[in-house]
Scaffold this active site. Structure first.
Site, short mmCIF file in Angstrom:
data_model
loop_
_atom_site.label_atom_id
_atom_site.label_comp_id
_atom_site.label_asym_id
_atom_site.label_seq_id
_atom_site.Cartn_x
_atom_site.Cartn_y
_atom_site.Cartn_z
N ASN A 163 50.91 17.12 50.08
CA ASN A 163 50.81 18.12 51.15
C ASN A 163 51.93 17.99 52.17
O ASN A 163 51.72 18.19 53.36
CB ASN A 163 49.45 17.99 51.85
N CYS A 164 53.12 17.70 51.70
CA CYS A 164 54.27 17.45 52.57
C CYS A 164 55.25 18.62 52.44
O CYS A 164 55.32 19.28 51.39
CB CYS A 164 54.94 16.15 52.12
N GLY A 165 56.01 18.86 53.46
CA GLY A 165 57.04 19.88 53.40
C GLY A 165 58.10 19.59 52.34
O GLY A 165 58.80 20.49 51.89
N PHE A 166 58.22 18.32 51.92
CA PHE A 166 59.18 17.95 50.90
C PHE A 166 58.60 17.98 49.48
O PHE A 166 59.31 17.71 48.52
CB PHE A 166 59.75 16.55 51.19
N THR A 167 57.33 18.33 49.35
CA THR A 167 56.68 18.36 48.03
C THR A 167 57.43 19.20 47.01
O THR A 167 57.48 18.82 45.83
CB THR A 167 55.20 18.81 48.16
#
Length: 181
Positions: free
Chosen positions: A58-62
């Protein structure tokens, strides 16, 4: 000396030789994501170029999973391995392994090795990440990338901001592929 005693000694000697040949970075095992199987790090990765990355669903970098998969596909025939290690250390991992697996395997089509979620920073970090931190630095966020040579030593580490297709990371991967064990 009995045959059994001789076999035991040979087994012990062989085991210690194998342990001596395995770099500290790769000593241990991790449970595979969505599996009861374990990844023996030494058996699977010793002598191979490797990219280790701590991940979070659930990360912006996913979306970097897509680039990591492309990197793996581009270089796997030259021996490159990628190991994704999900972690909730930065409070962005899914609440359960099924959701983590869905993000990796269904949403992004990951085919490289993925472990069950692990602690990757601080005093409770798993041995793999303690050794990565000792050789370079601990991850400061999700999708921190470590490029490891065939000898089990870190060639370079990259922040979350470094995309898997950036020139510096590609150069380090190619250096790892060219390295000698």
């Amino acid at each position: 000396m009995s045959r059994r005693a001789l076999a035991l000694l040979v087994g012990l000697f062989s085991g210690s030789l194998l342990a001596a040949e395995c770099p500290p970075l790769l000593q241990g095992e991790l449970q595979q994501l969505r599996s009861k199987e374990h990844i023996d790090l030494c058996q699977r990765f010793a002598g191979k170029p490797l990219v280790v990355v701590n991940t979070a669903s659930n990360c912006g970098f996913t979306p970097q999973f897509k680039g990591l998969e492309a990197l793996y596909q581009r270089y796997k025939d030259q021996g490159l391995e990628v190991l994704g290690v999900p972690s909730d250390d930065f409070k962005q991992e899914a609440d359960n392994s099924e959701d983590t697996a869905k993000v990796c395997f269904v949403n992004y089509g990951v085919t490289f090795a993925m472990s069950e979620p692990q602690v990757i920073s601080g005093d409770d970090a798993i041995p793999l990440f303690r050794e990565l931190a000792a050789q370079t630095s601990a991850p400061r966020w999700n999708f921190y990338k470590y490029v490891v040579g065939r000898d089990g030593k870190v060639i370079a580490s990259f922040s979350s901001l470094t995309k898997p297709d950036e020139a510096d990371l590609i150069k380090a991967v190619e250096q790892a592929i060219a390295s000698q064990p």
